[in-house]
Scaffold this motif. Structure first.
Motif, mmCIF file in Angstrom:
data_model
loop_
_atom_site.group_PDB
_atom_site.id
_atom_site.type_symbol
_atom_site.label_atom_id
_atom_site.label_comp_id
_atom_site.label_asym_id
_atom_site.label_seq_id
_atom_site.Cartn_x
_atom_site.Cartn_y
_atom_site.Cartn_z
ATOM 1 N N VAL A 1 13.973 10.644 -4.130
ATOM 2 C CA VAL A 1 14.025 9.299 -4.479
ATOM 3 C C VAL A 1 13.048 8.631 -3.387
ATOM 4 C CG1 VAL A 1 15.429 7.132 -4.444
ATOM 5 C CG2 VAL A 1 16.354 9.495 -5.156
ATOM 6 N N LEU A 2 11.986 7.609 -3.929
ATOM 7 C CA LEU A 2 11.351 6.956 -3.010
ATOM 8 C C LEU A 2 11.654 5.256 -3.191
ATOM 9 C CD1 LEU A 2 9.594 9.324 -4.453
ATOM 10 C CD2 LEU A 2 7.624 8.372 -3.227
ATOM 11 N N THR A 3 11.190 4.675 -2.320
ATOM 12 C CA THR A 3 11.611 3.358 -2.224
ATOM 13 C C THR A 3 10.346 2.638 -1.467
ATOM 14 O OG1 THR A 3 13.266 1.376 -2.350
ATOM 15 C CG2 THR A 3 13.316 2.932 -0.581
ATOM 16 N N SER A 4 10.577 1.373 -1.256
ATOM 17 C CA SER A 4 9.774 0.616 -0.285
ATOM 18 C C SER A 4 10.032 0.501 1.188
ATOM 19 C CB SER A 4 9.498 -0.779 -0.680
ATOM 20 O OG SER A 4 10.717 -1.481 -0.654
ATOM 21 N N ALA A 5 9.414 0.630 2.224
ATOM 22 C CA ALA A 5 9.809 0.540 3.628
ATOM 23 C C ALA A 5 10.793 -0.452 3.905
ATOM 24 C CB ALA A 5 8.568 0.716 4.519
ATOM 25 N N ASP A 6 10.556 -1.606 3.369
ATOM 26 C CA ASP A 6 11.429 -2.970 3.670
ATOM 27 C C ASP A 6 12.571 -2.452 2.992
ATOM 28 O OD1 ASP A 6 10.025 -2.937 1.198
ATOM 29 O OD2 ASP A 6 10.356 -5.179 1.367
ATOM 30 N N ARG A 7 12.789 -2.123 2.059
ATOM 31 C CA ARG A 7 14.339 -1.901 1.401
ATOM 32 C C ARG A 7 14.725 -0.789 2.356
ATOM 33 N NH1 ARG A 7 15.710 -3.244 -4.059
ATOM 34 N NH2 ARG A 7 14.149 -4.663 -4.757
ATOM 35 N N ALA A 8 14.231 0.275 2.869
ATOM 36 C CA ALA A 8 14.673 1.351 3.446
ATOM 37 C C ALA A 8 15.063 0.945 4.906
ATOM 38 C CB ALA A 8 13.813 2.402 3.461
ATOM 39 N N SER B 1 0.988 -1.275 0.032
ATOM 40 C CA SER B 1 0.026 -0.093 -0.033
ATOM 41 C C SER B 1 0.805 1.262 0.021
ATOM 42 C CB SER B 1 -0.828 -0.178 1.163
ATOM 43 O OG SER B 1 -0.351 0.475 2.458
ATOM 44 N N LEU B 2 0.307 2.347 -0.301
ATOM 45 C CA LEU B 2 1.226 3.650 -0.248
ATOM 46 C C LEU B 2 1.762 3.939 1.309
ATOM 47 C CD1 LEU B 2 -1.462 6.498 -1.749
ATOM 48 C CD2 LEU B 2 0.788 4.985 -2.849
ATOM 49 N N HIS B 3 1.285 3.133 2.089
ATOM 50 C CA HIS B 3 1.865 3.270 3.591
ATOM 51 C C HIS B 3 3.072 2.413 3.608
ATOM 52 C CE1 HIS B 3 -2.309 4.323 5.293
ATOM 53 N NE2 HIS B 3 -1.665 5.517 4.726
ATOM 54 N N ASP B 4 3.466 1.590 2.643
ATOM 55 C CA ASP B 4 4.596 0.823 2.661
ATOM 56 C C ASP B 4 5.818 1.683 1.818
ATOM 57 O OD1 ASP B 4 3.627 -1.229 4.272
ATOM 58 O OD2 ASP B 4 2.436 -1.713 2.343
ATOM 59 N N VAL B 5 5.322 2.851 1.265
ATOM 60 C CA VAL B 5 6.319 3.593 0.508
ATOM 61 C C VAL B 5 7.023 4.821 1.307
ATOM 62 C CG1 VAL B 5 6.703 5.032 -1.633
ATOM 63 C CG2 VAL B 5 5.139 2.956 -1.652
ATOM 64 N N GLY C 1 16.469 0.146 8.180
ATOM 65 C CA GLY C 1 17.804 0.447 8.945
ATOM 66 C C GLY C 1 18.309 1.586 8.330
ATOM 67 N N ARG C 2 17.770 2.387 7.517
ATOM 68 C CA ARG C 2 18.293 3.751 6.956
ATOM 69 C C ARG C 2 17.976 4.695 7.947
ATOM 70 N NH1 ARG C 2 20.129 3.990 2.089
ATOM 71 N NH2 ARG C 2 20.057 2.015 0.542
ATOM 72 N N VAL C 3 18.656 5.751 8.099
ATOM 73 C CA VAL C 3 18.220 6.957 8.968
ATOM 74 C C VAL C 3 17.119 7.694 8.022
ATOM 75 C CG1 VAL C 3 19.061 8.874 10.047
ATOM 76 C CG2 VAL C 3 20.576 6.875 9.589
ATOM 77 N N HIS C 4 16.137 7.976 8.981
ATOM 78 C CA HIS C 4 14.870 9.022 8.524
ATOM 79 C C HIS C 4 14.479 8.443 7.293
ATOM 80 C CE1 HIS C 4 17.008 11.614 11.409
ATOM 81 N NE2 HIS C 4 17.950 12.032 10.699
ATOM 82 N N PRO C 5 13.756 7.445 7.037
ATOM 83 C CA PRO C 5 12.791 7.210 5.858
ATOM 84 C C PRO C 5 11.631 8.034 6.399
ATOM 85 C CG PRO C 5 13.116 5.371 7.440
ATOM 86 C CD PRO C 5 14.052 6.265 7.832
ATOM 87 N N VAL C 6 10.835 8.777 5.470
ATOM 88 C CA VAL C 6 9.630 9.553 5.699
ATOM 89 C C VAL C 6 8.791 8.944 5.077
ATOM 90 C CG1 VAL C 6 8.440 11.679 5.083
ATOM 91 C CG2 VAL C 6 10.817 11.513 6.211
ATOM 92 N N HIS C 7 7.597 8.522 5.737
ATOM 93 C CA HIS C 7 6.473 7.809 5.404
ATOM 94 C C HIS C 7 5.388 8.699 4.551
ATOM 95 C CE1 HIS C 7 7.309 3.832 7.175
ATOM 96 N NE2 HIS C 7 8.204 4.685 7.822
ATOM 97 N N LEU D 1 0.429 14.092 2.681
ATOM 98 C CA LEU D 1 0.793 14.216 4.039
ATOM 99 C C LEU D 1 1.891 12.904 4.242
ATOM 100 C CD1 LEU D 1 -2.780 13.808 5.399
ATOM 101 C CD2 LEU D 1 -1.218 15.621 5.828
ATOM 102 N N LEU D 2 2.968 13.616 4.791
ATOM 103 C CA LEU D 2 3.968 12.788 5.343
ATOM 104 C C LEU D 2 4.126 12.508 6.692
ATOM 105 C CD1 LEU D 2 6.624 14.591 2.816
ATOM 106 C CD2 LEU D 2 5.371 12.648 2.401
ATOM 107 N N GLY D 3 4.663 11.424 7.254
ATOM 108 C CA GLY D 3 4.940 11.245 8.578
ATOM 109 C C GLY D 3 6.394 10.694 8.967
ATOM 110 N N THR D 4 6.789 10.550 10.164
ATOM 111 C CA THR D 4 8.013 9.905 10.755
ATOM 112 C C THR D 4 7.804 8.537 10.764
ATOM 113 O OG1 THR D 4 7.343 10.594 12.988
ATOM 114 C CG2 THR D 4 8.862 11.974 11.750
ATOM 115 N N SER D 5 6.539 7.995 10.803
ATOM 116 C CA SER D 5 6.197 6.623 11.061
ATOM 117 C C SER D 5 4.902 6.101 10.316
ATOM 118 C CB SER D 5 5.978 6.102 12.458
ATOM 119 O OG SER D 5 4.953 6.872 13.109
ATOM 120 N N LYS D 6 4.824 5.022 9.957
ATOM 121 C CA LYS D 6 3.907 4.448 9.166
ATOM 122 C C LYS D 6 2.436 4.480 10.347
ATOM 123 C CE LYS D 6 2.331 0.168 7.129
ATOM 124 N NZ LYS D 6 2.973 -1.223 6.685
ATOM 125 N N PRO D 7 1.334 4.535 9.461
ATOM 126 C CA PRO D 7 0.040 5.054 10.297
ATOM 127 C C PRO D 7 -0.326 3.675 10.928
ATOM 128 C CG PRO D 7 -0.103 5.980 8.056
ATOM 129 C CD PRO D 7 1.031 5.035 8.038
#
Lengths: 388, 140
Positions: free
Chosen positions: A209-216, A5-9, A218-224, A382-388
């Protein structure tokens, strides 16, 4: 294909090239490609990690870096590009998407307004219409209906310009500080907009650059990505921008509050409401548009926006700080589309907590927007620091 | 205080489209034309293929009285190109048949009450530099 879903990006890379009134040695192609490499590096990736691109020179990026064959979109830039890239990732058409844009060298003859502000349509061009006049017609109608004052508009412009005044990377860094009186004293462009109520013109590039949450992981600061929406009422700058006009679906959705439906969709997807927003990276082509957006998105009632922006909420430290890098009035307005992506970039920077100026402490939810009533469309993200 | 006038600079008329040709032909004849839906009576502008209220394709051309009121208006002081002379006053006019026209208000002063939202206007026609005739609004 993996379905998400979009929440996984997540957004993992952002970059603004240097922005300037004139970027010597650059044209649109060179600055777009420079922006792209910066965003890929910011993500800690290499071009070979990119398997999808959006933007006018994205195709060039594919070929120059020989990363093809990959997914490509010709989506318009800004929030629509971000949402389409996110959908491509969610649907499994791509894993990591680069959005890049830039413009330089297209507006160096300043006797006319910028080319992207001048519609060629038969019903507006003979009357000398340009974007400032289109948006002025909306503002004047609002002032007539609700008693909104020029002081409210000028306060918005002063706050945004002061955000840019302290931002070292803003084109108009150090040009302030400004008061509402300074805005009101600047020359009139299209009543009620004084010069300082209006976006500037400049040059620059921007990429993301966007990617999926699972690929990201361990990275610092992915924004959901929490949610988004796109509202259009038809072609911009062809039909009269009548405040009260609307469509056949819902009588409460009118051109004057365009973006309402988009924000409803975005908030519903996020499970949030206006009170949950920590920073408002609203698009600021003209000062009045900030007032209108607070009404359209439900931060205040329709007609209350003029008082709302004077209540201490939009300044640094206020409840809903706006356009914290200085926006199109002070940071940059690089052409037809560059600046649309920059609202998203600033939202990401705020949620990373890495803004060198005007960082909103502890920001967890950012609302980024694009478009405007005079153009009869508004996009919301709408962007967030964590997944809804 | 500046008197608003029709533009006299090197401005050329547009290329009419399949939909708009009849509208511009009307202007050349001194007649303001709009479409009306034969099914639900809705007045339609800009020229369209279907009625925006009911979706009917039964649109008939009519002539407007040319009378209306200012729905919104701005005064432009920074012209879009050097071909235009400022100030000029783009406005949305609500015609009495219930449709909206984007034009410019002329024959009044920039600080006159005739430029207020709600003020009554009528449509007049003037040629651009190449002879292409477009409608303007003036106080009535």
């Amino acid at each position: 294909m993996t379905q998400r879903s979009l929440h996984d990006v997540v957004i993992v890379g952002v970059n603004n090239t240097p922005q300037a009134k004139l970027l010597e040695g650059h044209d649109s192609r060179s600055v777009s490609l420079a922006a792209a490499l910066g965003a890929v590096a910011d993500a800690g990736l290499s071009p070979l990690d990119i398997d999808g691109v959006v933007g006018p020179f994205g195709n060039d990026f594919i070929h120059q870096h020989r990363i093809g064959p990959v997914w490509r979109s010709l989506s318009p830039l800004g929030i629509p590009a971000v949402l389409e890239a996110a959908m491509a990732i969610a649907c499994g058409l791509a894993t990591t998407v680069l959005i890049t844009t830039g413009e330089a060298g297209s507006h160096r003859h300043r006797t006319s307004t910028a080319p992207w502000t001048r519609p060629t349509n038969e019903f507006v061009a003979p009357y000398g219409m340009f974007t400032a006049a289109e948006f002025a017609l909306m503002a004047r109608r609002h002032m007539h209906l609700y008693g909104t004052t020029q002081e409210s508009l000028a306060h918005v412009a002063a706050v945004i310009r002061n955000n840019g005044h302290v931002h070292p990377e803003a084109v108009f860094h150090g040009r302030g500080p400004f008061t509402a009186s300074d805005v009101l004293a600047s020359r009139m462009v299209a009543d009620p907009f004084h010069l300082l109520d209006c976006a500037m013109t400049s040059e620059g590039g921007a990429a993301l650059v966007l990617t999926s949450a699972d690929r990201a992981a361990g990275r610092v600061h992915p924004v959901h990505i929490l949610g988004g929406g796109i509202d259009h009422f038809g072609p911009a700058y062809q039909n009269p921008p009548v405040w009260e006009s609307g469509g056949r679906r819902r009588p409460d959705l009118i051109v004057g509050t365009v973006g309402r439906r988009a924000s409803e969709l975005a908030f519903a997807a996020a499970g949030l409401g206006p009170q949950d927003v920590d920073v408002c990276e609203f698009y600021d082509p003209f000062s009045f548009e900030i007032i209108r957006q607070f009404e359209a998105y439900g931060f205040c009632g329709v007609g209350e926006g003029g008082d709302f922006v004077l209540s201490g909420v939009i300044e640094p430290g206020g409840r809903f700080p706006i356009t914290t890098d200085g926006g199109t009035m002070s940071f940059s307005h690089g052409g037809a589309a560059v600046q649309l992506l920059q609202r998203v970039i600033r939202g990401v920077q705020q949620l990373r907590g890495t803004c060198s100026t005007m960082q909103v402490a502890g920001a967890e939810v950012a609302m980024c927007t694009g478009g405007g009533s005079g153009a009869m469309f508004t996009d919301v993200l709408l962007l967030g620091t964590s997944k809804p | 205080m500046t008197l608003l006038r029709p533009q006299v600079g090197p401005i050329t008329g547009p290329d009419p489209s399949v939909f708009s040709q009849h509208y511009w032909d009307g202007c050349a004849a001194g007649e303001l034309r709009f479409q009306r839906c034969a099914v639900c009576d809705t007045a339609v502008h800009t020229p369209a293929a279907v009625c925006p209220s009911c979706g009917s394709e039964e649109l008939r051309w009519e002539s407007s009285s040319g009378r209306g009121v200012i729905h919104s208006v701005t005064i432009v002081w920074r012209p879009v190109t050097p071909a235009f002379e400022a100030p000029y006053a783009p406005a949305i006019i609500e015609l009495e048949e219930g449709w909206f026209l984007l034009t410019s208000v002329i024959d009044c002063d920039t600080d006159g009450e005739e430029l207020a939202i709600g003020a009554p206007v009528e449509i007049v026609f003037h040629p651009l530099a190449d002879g292409f005739v477009i409608p303007y609004a003036r106080p009535r």
